[in-house]
Design an enzyme around this catalytic site. Structure first.
Site, mmCIF file in Angstrom:
data_model
loop_
_atom_site.group_PDB
_atom_site.id
_atom_site.type_symbol
_atom_site.label_atom_id
_atom_site.label_comp_id
_atom_site.label_asym_id
_atom_site.label_seq_id
_atom_site.Cartn_x
_atom_site.Cartn_y
_atom_site.Cartn_z
ATOM 1 N N LYS A 297 -1.901 15.540 21.374
ATOM 2 C CA LYS A 297 -2.648 16.637 21.992
ATOM 3 C C LYS A 297 -1.693 17.654 22.618
ATOM 4 C CE LYS A 297 -6.481 15.508 23.776
ATOM 5 N NZ LYS A 297 -7.520 14.886 24.628
ATOM 6 N N GLY B 57 -11.651 8.577 22.388
ATOM 7 C CA GLY B 57 -12.550 7.906 23.330
ATOM 8 C C GLY B 57 -11.998 6.666 23.985
ATOM 9 N N MET C 190 -9.215 6.312 25.900
ATOM 10 C CA MET C 190 -8.624 6.519 27.224
ATOM 11 C C MET C 190 -9.448 7.532 28.015
ATOM 12 S SD MET C 190 -4.560 6.303 26.358
ATOM 13 C CE MET C 190 -4.654 7.413 24.968
ATOM 14 N N ARG D 226 -5.932 18.729 15.846
ATOM 15 C CA ARG D 226 -5.190 17.562 15.350
ATOM 16 C C ARG D 226 -5.613 17.330 13.913
ATOM 17 N NH1 ARG D 226 -8.366 13.255 19.260
ATOM 18 N NH2 ARG D 226 -10.451 13.571 18.405
ATOM 19 N N HIS E 95 -18.935 9.871 19.547
ATOM 20 C CA HIS E 95 -18.036 8.720 19.555
ATOM 21 C C HIS E 95 -18.358 7.763 18.414
ATOM 22 C CE1 HIS E 95 -17.020 4.549 20.801
ATOM 23 N NE2 HIS E 95 -15.892 5.122 21.154
ATOM 24 N N GLU F 193 9.100 -20.846 -0.519
ATOM 25 C CA GLU F 193 8.201 -20.948 0.637
ATOM 26 C C GLU F 193 8.753 -21.868 1.722
ATOM 27 O OE1 GLU F 193 4.481 -22.558 -0.998
ATOM 28 O OE2 GLU F 193 5.680 -23.136 -2.742
ATOM 29 N N SER G 170 9.277 -16.190 -6.612
ATOM 30 C CA SER G 170 8.099 -15.551 -6.029
ATOM 31 C C SER G 170 7.996 -16.042 -4.592
ATOM 32 C CB SER G 170 6.838 -15.921 -6.815
ATOM 33 O OG SER G 170 5.712 -15.321 -6.229
ATOM 34 N N GLY H 7 6.367 -17.063 -1.524
ATOM 35 C CA GLY H 7 5.041 -17.448 -1.022
ATOM 36 C C GLY H 7 5.033 -17.276 0.485
ATOM 37 N N ASN I 292 2.841 -16.868 2.749
ATOM 38 C CA ASN I 292 1.923 -17.605 3.631
ATOM 39 C C ASN I 292 2.609 -18.858 4.167
ATOM 40 O OD1 ASN I 292 0.099 -15.684 2.781
ATOM 41 N ND2 ASN I 292 -1.058 -17.054 1.462
ATOM 42 N N CYS J 254 3.909 -13.067 -3.363
ATOM 43 C CA CYS J 254 2.535 -13.366 -3.769
ATOM 44 C C CYS J 254 1.673 -13.879 -2.622
ATOM 45 C CB CYS J 254 2.511 -14.376 -4.913
ATOM 46 S SG CYS J 254 3.208 -15.983 -4.487
#
Length: 897
Positions: free
Chosen positions: A32, A111, A113, A358, A474, A764, A783, A785, A787, A850
């Site tokens: 702003k 909205g 703050m 903005r 809002h 992994e 590859s 992994g 996760n 992956c």
């Protein structure tokens, strides 16, 4: 010689055609403040003011909520500069300067703050304002607004207390709108408001303007850490460390009679992207009346008014001269910023003022259209257009909408505030929406209007309906940012919160009744309505084409069913990066044979059972290879521990035994034998292939036989990539490579066919990453992994982490959930190490990712920076990954310049 003290600058002024900052200084001045400075330098009509920097906020929180040295003096100097430009004096009873105090983070947080308007009013200055304006009603209307807003924001009083006082006055006077109250009425309201403050707090409402000012500055800084702002930051990955700026600006008044107004405008339609002015305004009002949804505003243009069937005059008709000036200003701003602008403005007695501009928040559909249109108009390049669309927002385009052929039982109509459609149970509170949403229920949140406190419930809801408010309220702005369909300003809906119901068009809809909303038409429909899959627009195709032309990373999909593979191809996947074969094992038609294999007492028994599974596996792979038409398909051999395929309770054991003819006693004993205390780190992955090589031999045979069959059918030759999971040592990889090659060669010799295939591993485990050179001696591809690599690196279970990770994020220990966005310092370092050491041994080793991170834009950016060859993600995230990969490539090129 005395040391020279470097004075830190905390305040930057703007106004009077000049500014200390510009649009490039968003990190310091917030969005702003930077744009106010830019507009002022452009000579646009901006009320003068100054910005307290984000660094002051950071200092505030780093130093026990104390202001930095020199700030008070610099603010005083800033006020003097504003006084000079305006010819008014802060706190002066005869000629008072009033200011607004607004937040302004570097990333837009609409909205979230706090704001205080009309600051500087007290019992003396309100009289001065009345005389200067010649309008006592306006002066006391402004004073009551200030008392209510300041009391809620700074003094932490419940704003409903003031609304009840105002409603009591309206009821007594039989007045239904605020503009119906006279000056004397507002004076009475002000008295009651001040009495309420003193009664609640035990002290009078503050009358000293400097005290008011510093109270408001502190409240804006404090609002950076309120619950809704924290939640919004988490949702949009905005770092807490950024802080917010504070903008202190001289007030201009849209509530000074019928020649005054306030409004919000977008230079293009933020829902559809249409290239025409879009927005709303209110005569004789202040800005909060528009954005808070307190009154339903009027359209800006005559065409919009006619399309909506509104009888109230548009701004173009009510204030034609100001509208002409306004239209020229907003067109100039869009050209200057080379993007669609979201603009707040005020008209004070026929004079236009620009309060904010903005880059406007927009739906994914609008973002695509605007980016493509701006590129076609020559305002931006194709690469810039690619960078303009948030990859994650594409998710909004990839989900069902209402079937136009379905009957519509319309129970209410409002404004089409955010497109898309959703069906769910009606709830009337954000708390209920959050509760049911977390329980997996689909809910539609129905409110008079939403407020920033409703952010969690809005996030949990499938869609939002408000009885009041406009297209820039809002609810509308936040819903568009979240990708939630929203109908706003549905005035025919009468909500009875106590009874838990709403009434519209003679119908009563109770809590938990099912409704469907269409955010593209503004309709609320009773019951469930049929949905259809979306058709991706020409704008989507154009942007994706531009993205594909610049990206380096290939994008594959995680898929093991024909439907997943077809969706992946439709969305532009360049192969399959992860086919989890165990998902095929769980099919009801083959689970009996799998269990028979597990129960077998010897190799011969296991092979007999596997022989039953082989043709089923082969058929699976044939189907995938045909859909992929010669693209690479990475197939992960069996990964989960065997006990997962067995029933566990006695009832299940009995049922399985009866259905399969297997011995229930043997089933129970085998389940007990296979039980593991920590199966994630147990007898799974390649350890199964080492212990029971016949399992992996069957799967390799099925893969190669399927490839041979596809070639025999005259289809493009597939590129099978056979992946061994959970490898930790080079010796494991050597054993598995030999097993794979031996089996493949047997099949190829039997079929007398030549098929190219690759053998690799899923990285992994931390050891695998560190010793990647050992693996690369035998593996042609890695590859990652991510996760499991994240789980094993942190020692955190993904399935259980939700119970405590939010506490870590709230306390700043984690900036983001490491299972959603890759931990670049730890897990990322392991990937870097594996990449370097793998390529040192095998220069052409193919590298991909992956895990779920393969569809996360921030993680894809890391993959580009480290030089991976491809990412793989769920089918519906393929377009997201394609766009994110293009943006990452553009970003890396810009770094090298």
């Amino acid at each position: 010689m005395a040391e020279t003290m470097v004075k830190t600058r905390w305040v930057y002024a703007f106004g009077g055609g000049t500014a200390d900052g510009d649009a490039s200084m968003k990190d310091l001045l917030g969005g702003k403040g930077a744009n106010l400075a830019e507009m002022s330098s452009l000579g646009l009509p901006v009320p003068p003011g100054f910005t307290v920097t984000t660094e002051a906020c950071v200092h505030y929180y780093s130093n026990d909520k104390s202001y930095p040295p020199g700030l008070r003096e610099q603010v005083a100097d800033g006020l003097k500069a504003v006084e000079t430009i305006t010819g008014k004096a802060f706190g002066d009873a005869a000629n008072p300067l009033l200011v607004s105090v607004r937040s302004g983070a570097r990333a837009s947080m609409p909205g979230m703050m706090d704001t205080v308007l009309n600051l500087g009013l007290n019992d003396q200055t309100v009289e001065g304002l009345a005389k200067l304006s010649g309008d006592r009603r306006f002066a006391f209307d402004s004073y009551r607004r200030f008392i209510q807003m300041y009391s809620a924001v700074v003094l932490n009083m419940d704003h409903h207390l003031f609304e009840e006082i105002l409603d009591d006055h309206k009821d007594r006077l039989e007045v239904y709108v605020d503009t119906g109250l006279t000056a004397e009425d507002w004076e009475a309201v002000v008295t009651d408001y001040k009495d309420a403050v003193e009664r609640e707090l035990g002290r009078p409402f503050p009358q000293d303007p400097p005290e008011q000012l510093w109270g408001a500055v502190g409240a804006v800084f404090a609002s950076w850490m309120n619950d809704r702002a924290k939640f919004y930051r988490r949702m949009h990955d905005i770092p807490e460390s950024w802080g917010t700026a504070v903008n202190i600006q001289s007030m201009v008044f849209g509530n000074m009679g019928d020649g005054s107004a306030t409004g919000v405008a977008f230079t293009r339609n933020p829902s559809t992207g249409d290239n025409r002015l879009y927005g709303e305004f209110l005569i004789n009002a202040q800005g909060e009346d528009v954005v808070a949804g307190i009154r339903t505003p009027q359209p800006l243009t005559r065409i919009a008014r006619e399309e909506m069937g509104d009888n109230n005059l548009s701004m173009e008709e009510a204030l034609p001269e100001v509208f002409t000036q306004f239209k020229a200003v907003v067109e100039r701003l869009e050209t200057h910023y080379r993007d669609m602008q979201d603009i707040e403005f005020t008209v004070e007695q026929g004079r236009l003022y620009m309060l904010q501009t903005r880059n406007g928040k927009r739906t994914a559909k609008a973002a695509l259209r605007i980016a493509v249109d701006l590129a076609n108009e020559g305002l931006i390049t194709h690469a810039e257009a690619v960078m303009r669309v948030d990859p994650a927002s594409l998710d909004q385009l990839l989900h069902p909408t209402i079937d136009p052929a379905s009957p519509r039982d319309v129970i209410a109509t409002g404004l089409p505030a955010s497109p898309g459609a959703a069906t769910g149970k009606v709830v009337f509170t954000a708390e209920e929406a959050e509760k049911l949403g977390l329980a997996g229920e689909a809910v539609i949140l129905v409110r008079e209007e939403t407020s920033p406190e409703d952010i969690r419930g809005m996030d949990a809801a499938r869609g939002i309906v408000t009885a009041r408010g406009g297209m820039t309220s809002h609810a509308a702005v936040v819903a568009r940012g979240m990708g939630r369909p929203c109908v706003s300003g549905a005035g025919e809906i009468q909500i009875d919160k106590r009874a838990g119901e709403f009434r519209a068009r003679g119908k009563t809809i109770r809590a938990y009744d099912i409704v469907t909303i269409d955010g593209s038409t503004g309709e609320v429909l009773q019951g469930v309505v049929k949905m259809i899959e979306p058709e991706l627009s020409g704008d989507f195709g154009a942007l994706m084409g531009w993205a594909d032309s610049v990206r380096r990373l290939k994008v594959r999909a995680n898929a093991e069913t024909a439907l997943d593979a077809q969706v992946a191809r439709q969305f532009g996947a360049e192969g399959i990066g992860l086919c989890r074969t165990e998902h095929m094992f769980f099919d009801p038609a083959r689970i009996a044979a799998v269990r028979e294999m597990i129960l077998a007492d010897d190799v011969a028994g296991r092979k007999a059972a596997l022989a039953k599974i082989l043709p089923m596996q082969r058929a699976d792979f044939v189907e995938l290879f045909k859909i992929m038409e010669g693209l690479p398909v990475t197939i992960r051999l069996l990964d989960p521990p065997l006990h997962e395929f067995l029933p566990h309770s006695e009832d299940d054991l009995t049922a399985v035994a009866e259905a399969t003819g297997l011995d229930p006693t043997k089933l129970l004993r085998r389940a007990q034998e296979l039980h593991e205390v920590n199966p994630m780190l147990g007898h799974r992955g390649c350890r199964l292939g080492v212990s029971y090589p016949e399992i992996y031999e069957m799967q390799v045979r099925a893969i190669i036989e399927a490839a041979c069959q596809v070639v025999a059918d005259g289809r493009p030759a597939p590129i099978p990539e056979i992946m061994h999971p959970l490898v930790a040592k080079g010796e494991e990889m050597k054993f598995l490579r030999e097993l794979t090659d031996r089996t493949a060669k047997e099949v190829l010799a039997e079929r007398d066919v030549s098929i190219e295939y690759m053998v690799g591993t899923m990285v992994e485990l931390p050891r695998a990453a560190i010793r990647a050179g050992d693996l690369a001696e035998h593996a042609e591809f890695f590859s990652f992994g991510t996760n499991d690599l994240t789980q094993t690196t942190f020692g955190i279970s993904r399935d259980d982490s939700g119970r405590f990770l939010n506490a870590y994020i709230d306390k700043g220990i984690f900036e983001r959930d490491p299972f959603v966005t890759l931990d670049q310092e730890g897990v990322g370092d392991l990937i870097r190490i594996a990449t370097e050491r793998g390529r040192a041994v095998r220069a052409d080793v193919k590298l991909g990712i992956c895990g779920e991170h393969g569809g996360d834009p921030a993680s894809i950016q890391f993959c580009e920076s480290v030089g991976l060859d491809y990412v793989s993600c769920s089918p519906y995230r393929v377009p997201i990954a394609r766009l994110a990969a293009a943006q990452a490539a553009i970003g890396e090129r810009e770094k090298d310049r």
